[in-house]
Design an enzyme around this catalytic site. Structure first.
Site, PDB file in Angstrom:
ATOM      1  N   ARG A  78       0.830  -1.206   0.000  1.00  0.00           N
ATOM      2  CA  ARG A  78       0.000   0.000   0.000  1.00  0.00           C
ATOM      3  C   ARG A  78       0.866   1.258   0.000  1.00  0.00           C
ATOM      4  NH1 ARG A  78      -4.612   0.377   4.465  1.00  0.00           N
ATOM      5  NH2 ARG A  78      -2.837   0.920   5.778  1.00  0.00           N
ATOM      6  N   LYS A 122      -2.769   6.522   1.076  1.00  0.00           N
ATOM      7  CA  LYS A 122      -2.630   6.933   2.482  1.00  0.00           C
ATOM      8  C   LYS A 122      -1.588   8.051   2.578  1.00  0.00           C
ATOM      9  CE  LYS A 122      -2.762   4.667   6.978  1.00  0.00           C
ATOM     10  NZ  LYS A 122      -4.216   4.725   7.219  1.00  0.00           N
ATOM     11  N   GLU A 162     -16.222   7.336   3.724  1.00  0.00           N
ATOM     12  CA  GLU A 162     -15.453   6.850   4.873  1.00  0.00           C
ATOM     13  C   GLU A 162     -15.976   7.418   6.176  1.00  0.00           C
ATOM     14  OE1 GLU A 162     -11.699   5.344   5.121  1.00  0.00           O
ATOM     15  OE2 GLU A 162     -11.029   6.187   3.222  1.00  0.00           O
TER      16      GLU A 162
HETATM   17  C1  LIG Z   1      -5.310   3.979   7.380  1.00  0.00           C
HETATM   18  C2  LIG Z   1      -6.702   4.302   6.993  1.00  0.00           C
HETATM   19  C3  LIG Z   1      -7.765   3.392   7.168  1.00  0.00           C
HETATM   20  C4  LIG Z   1      -7.591   2.064   7.859  1.00  0.00           C
HETATM   21  O1  LIG Z   1      -6.725   1.201   7.206  1.00  0.00           O
HETATM   22  P1  LIG Z   1      -6.115  -0.056   7.970  1.00  0.00           P
HETATM   23  O2  LIG Z   1      -5.195  -0.658   6.981  1.00  0.00           O
HETATM   24  O3  LIG Z   1      -7.230  -0.955   8.322  1.00  0.00           O
HETATM   25  O4  LIG Z   1      -5.433   0.483   9.182  1.00  0.00           O
HETATM   26  C5  LIG Z   1      -9.018   3.756   6.724  1.00  0.00           C
HETATM   27  N1  LIG Z   1      -9.241   4.949   6.147  1.00  0.00           N
HETATM   28  C6  LIG Z   1      -8.262   5.850   5.969  1.00  0.00           C
HETATM   29  C7  LIG Z   1      -8.580   7.145   5.333  1.00  0.00           C
HETATM   30  C8  LIG Z   1      -6.962   5.562   6.387  1.00  0.00           C
HETATM   31  O5  LIG Z   1      -6.004   6.471   6.208  1.00  0.00           O
END
Ligand SMILES: *Cc1c(COP(=O)(O)O)cnc(C)c1O
Length: 338
Positions: A80, A183, A219
């Protein structure tokens, strides 16, 4: 040795002994360097400071009953971070080096991995930043990858408790063809103002709707959303949702438990039909949702009125935690045992 009160840990930063770094220069990543400094020195014109060339990851290490340390799905985080790097035109950090860096950080900070009984864990934060000195807007050619770790408490100090969320239509976290699926710090910057409004009003986070039409659920603050009805786990699919590794894991476990899984656009009105709802991510695994208030539409969707989580949320939460702590067999090869 440590005089940490593991039971009192919050989700905050605590200094640990070491972090790991690698520098990208002349088209190559340097061998991993171990540092005991909490500081980074960089050029005043670094691209991360001006144009947001920054991406990060978050994962955890857990100490089991057998005292062994387990790291959850680190390869997925490595992949990722590469996707995020491509999204903001940064050099990609190799998966194999990412895994070595994470293992190194955990090993060297082993005394900060909380004991099994505490329910706490070691939070691991890899990040990648652009460090080229540049004023013109274009991708840089120098980057810095780092990983640090800090012990964090169990997310639910007072037990696994549902909390309220709010729909706010006057802010978007990410656009459908923007950067929502990667991310990066920029998405978080864009979410801070709405998040503060939610907190001031007593909500855990904002439940965002799709930026284009405000018809579908996107989200849940910095977490993915899911709803449960008729023995089905339903999670939104959209062009601006970050692919959560926790959500991906919960979908696999739901199927194993005989729960159907649907990943599709979820209209706001469908909230009225859910028996349970939750936000999911590494920090808490699942944060059950007690209620979602849609103040503009004068509607309130209630999932828990007695302060207890629903049975499906509880079952999924316990199952994932059991795999992370090594209480249950790691059937899917998600865990790296140190
Ligand atoms: C990091 C994140 C998540 C959760 O991801 P995980 O891999 O389950 O920790 C969900 N939404 C956003 C916007 C994120 O930055």
């Amino acid at each position: 040795m440590n005089d940490i009160n593991w039971g009192e840990l919050s989700f905050g930063y605590m200094k640990t002994d070491y972090n790991v770094r690698s520098y990208y220069r002349n088209g190559k990543w340097s061998e991993l360097e171990i540092s005991d400094s909490e500081q980074v020195t960089m050029h005043i014109a670094s691209t991360c400071l001006h144009y947001g060339q920054e991406a990060f990851e978050g994962l955890k290490a857990f100490r089991g009953k057998d005292r062994k340390i387990r790291i959850f799905r680190m390869r997925d985080n490595a992949l990722r971070l590469q996707a995020s790097s491509r999204g903001v035109k940064m050099a990609e950090f190799p998966v194999e080096m990412f895994e070595r860096a994470v293992l190194e950080v955990v090993k060297r900070n082993e005394r900060f991995v909380p004991p099994y009984e505490s329910g706490a864990s070691l939070y691991i934060r890899p990040l990648l930043i652009g460090t080229s000195a540049q004023v013109g807007v274009k991708p840089g050619n120098e980057y810095l990858f780092m990983v640090f770790a800090t012990p964090v408490g169990p997310y639910f100090k007072t037990g696994f408790k549902p909390t309220p969320y709010i729909i706010i239509r006057s802010f978007d976290r990410a656009a459908p063809q923007g950067t929502g699926t990667i991310k990066i710090g920029g998405n978080y910057a864009a979410s801070l103002a709405a998040g503060e409004i939610a907190h001031e009003k007593g909500y855990s986070a904002v439940l965002y709707l799709d930026a284009k039409e405000k018809k579908f659920i996107d989200e849940c603050g910095p977490a993915n959303f899911f709803g449960i009805k008729n023995n089905t786990y339903i999670t939104p699919r959209s062009a601006s949702i970050l692919p959560s590794i926790t959500n991906k894991s919960l979908m696999v476990l739901a199927e194993e438990l005989g729960i159907r899984v649907e990943c599709r656009p979820v209209p706001v009105e469908e909230l009225a039909t859910f028996e349970e709802a939750g936000a999911c991510g590494t920090a808490a695994v699942i944060s059950p949702v007690s209620r979602i208030d849609d103040i503009e539409e004068k509607k309130s969707y209630v999932f828990s009125s007695d302060g207890t989580p629903g049975p499906v949320c509880l079952k999924l939460y316990n199952k994932l935690r059991a795999i992370q702590y090594g209480d249950e067999e790691d059937k899917y090869g998600w865990v790296t045992v140190l």
